[in-house]
Design an enzyme around this catalytic site. Structure first.
Site, PDB file in Angstrom:
ATOM      1  N   ASP A 187     -10.791   3.075   3.898  1.00 12.86           N
ATOM      2  CA  ASP A 187     -11.246   1.688   3.704  1.00 12.86           C
ATOM      3  C   ASP A 187     -12.751   1.603   3.475  1.00 12.86           C
ATOM      4  OD1 ASP A 187      -9.327  -0.303   3.586  1.00 12.86           O
ATOM      5  OD2 ASP A 187      -9.012  -0.352   5.761  1.00 12.86           O
ATOM      6  N   LYS A 200       0.844  -1.206   0.000  1.00  8.07           N
ATOM      7  CA  LYS A 200       0.000   0.000   0.000  1.00  8.07           C
ATOM      8  C   LYS A 200       0.879   1.256   0.000  1.00  8.07           C
ATOM      9  CE  LYS A 200      -3.842  -2.467   2.026  1.00  8.07           C
ATOM     10  NZ  LYS A 200      -4.647  -2.867   3.168  1.00  8.07           N
ATOM     11  N   GLN A 260      -4.511  -1.449   9.394  1.00  5.96           N
ATOM     12  CA  GLN A 260      -4.513  -2.789   8.794  1.00  5.96           C
ATOM     13  C   GLN A 260      -5.149  -3.800   9.748  1.00  5.96           C
ATOM     14  OE1 GLN A 260      -3.429  -3.534   5.573  1.00  5.96           O
ATOM     15  NE2 GLN A 260      -4.321  -5.536   5.997  1.00  5.96           N
TER      16      GLN A 260
END
Ligand code: NDP
Length: 283
Positions: free
Chosen positions: A120, A53, A97
Site C-alpha cells: 500500500d 483485489k 484493508q
C-alpha cells in the site's frame, strides 16, 4: 466536450502488463509473486474491495491469499499475524484493508508491516522515501492517477495542478508526485477560502474529498483535466465522485468517470506494487 479517461480499460492494460511480468518472474526465479490481503470484520464496502483485489491478483496469475479475521480479534493477535507474514519468505506483499475496528490502532498495524512488503506504500519508510525522492512503494491511488494522466500524453511540466484533499493516502502523495513532474501544485482542504477560485486556477484538478457534487462545472477552468477520486453514494444510492459530472464534463478537456476511473486503477497499481515488492526482495 470533455473526453473520458477510461480507467477501467487502462486498468486492464496494466493488469495485462503485470500478467506478462508474473510469467517472466516465475520463469526466472522459480516462483510467482504472492500477495496476502487481510480483512478484519465484515464492513461490506471493505469486503467488496478485498474481493476485487484478490480477483485482480488471480487475473494476473500471481499467488494470492485472503485472510478473513473476526471483528473482535485483539490488536496483539493481528500484529502477531502480520509478523508471521513478514517472516514468511513466500509472501511478497501484505495489505491490511482499512478501516479497522476502533479497538485496533491503525498506525501500529501500518508500522508493523515490513517496509519491503508494504504494497500500500503507507509505511513511514515508504512515505519518507516518496518525499525524499528515494526508491519506495508509491501508494496505489496516487500511482494510478499519474498513470491516468500519462495515458493521455499530458505534459505536466509548468502546469498548475490543484489537489483538493490532503489525506496521507491520496492528497499528499499525489501532490508530491505532481511536484516531481514539475507541476506547480496547490493543495486545498476543508479550511480553504473560496475553493471555487482555487479550483479555477487548475490545468489539472484532482479531487479526493468524499463529498458528492463538491466541485461543479463553474469551478473548473475551461479545458482542464479533471481526475475524480471521490467515492460517494448519491441520493439514489448510486456510486458517484466528488465532481458533478454533468456540469463538469462540458467544461473539461478530459475527465475521469465514477465508477470506471480511479477505482479500477487503484487495484491495478496494487498488482504493480506487488511486483515491485517481489523484485526488491530478490535484491
Ligand atoms: P479523507 O477523509 O482522509 O480526506 C478528505 C480530505 O478532504 C481532507 O483533507 C479534508 O480536509 C478535505 N475536505 C473535506 N471537506 C472539504 C471541503 N468542503 N472542501 C475542501 N476539502 C474538503 O479522505 P481520503 O483521502 O481517504 O478519500 C477521499 C475520497 O476518495 C473518499 O471518497 C474515498 O472514498 C475516495 N477514495 C477512493 C479511492 C479509489 O480507489 N477510487 C481510494 C482512496 C480514497 P481537512 O484535511 O481539512 O479535513
Amino acid at each position: 466536450m470533455g473526453q473520458i479517461i477510461d480507467g477501467k480499460a487502462l486498468s486492464v492494460v496494466v493488469k495485462d502488463e503485470v500478467k506478462a511480468e508474473v510469467a517472466e518472474l516465475e520463469a526466472k526465479y522459480g516462483r510467482k509473486p504472492c500477495l496476502v490481503v487481510i480483512i478484519v470484520g465484515e464492513n461490506p464496502a471493505s469486503q467488496v474491495y478485498v474481493r476485487n483485489k484478490v480477483k485482480a491478483a488471480a487475473y494476473t496469475g500471481m499467488e494470492s491469499q485472503l485472510i478473513e479475521l473476526p471483528a473482535d480479534i485483539s490488536e496483539e493477535a493481528l500484529l502477531g499475524k502480520i509478523v508471521e507474514l513478514n517472516n514468511d519468505p513466500k509472501v511478497d506483499g501484505i495489505l491490511v484493508q482499512l478501516p479497522l475496528p476502533k479497538h485496533i490502532d491503525e498506525e501500529k498495524v501500518i508500522d508493523t508491516i515490513s517496509r519491503e512488503k508494504d504494497v500500500d506504500g503507507f509505511h513511514p519508510g515508504n512515505v519518507a522515501g516518496l518525499w525524499l525522492g528515494k526508491d519506495c512503494i508509491v501508494p496505489c491511488t496516487p500511482a494510478g492517477i499519474m498513470r491516468l494522466i500519462d495515458s493521455i500524453g499530458y505534459e505536466l511540466k509548468g502546469k498548475n495542478a490543484v489537489v483538493v484533499g490532503r489525506s496521507n493516502i491520496v492528497g499528499k502523495p499525489v501532490a508530491k508526485l505532481l511536484l516531481d513532474r514539475h507541476a506547480t501544485v496547490t493543495i486545498a482542504h476543508s479550511r480553504t477560502a473560496d475553493l471555487g477560485a482555487v479550483c479555477r486556477t487548475a490545468d489539472v484538478l484532482i479531487t479526493a474529498v468524499g463529498k458528492a457534487g463538491l466541485v461543479d462545472g463553474s469551478m473548473i477552468k475551461p479545458g482542464a483535466i479533471v481526475i475524480d477520486v471521490g467515492m460517494n453514494r448519491n441520493a439514489e444510492g448510486k456510486l458517484c465522485g466528488d465532481v458533478d459530472f454533468a456540469s463538469a464534463e462540458p467544461v473539461a478537456s478530459w475527465i475521469t468517470p465514477v465508477p470506471g476511473g480511479v477505482g479500477p486503477m487503484t487495484i491495478a497499481m496494487l498488482m504493480k506494487n506487488t511486483i515491485h515488492c517481489f523484485l526488491s526482495r530478490q535484491k
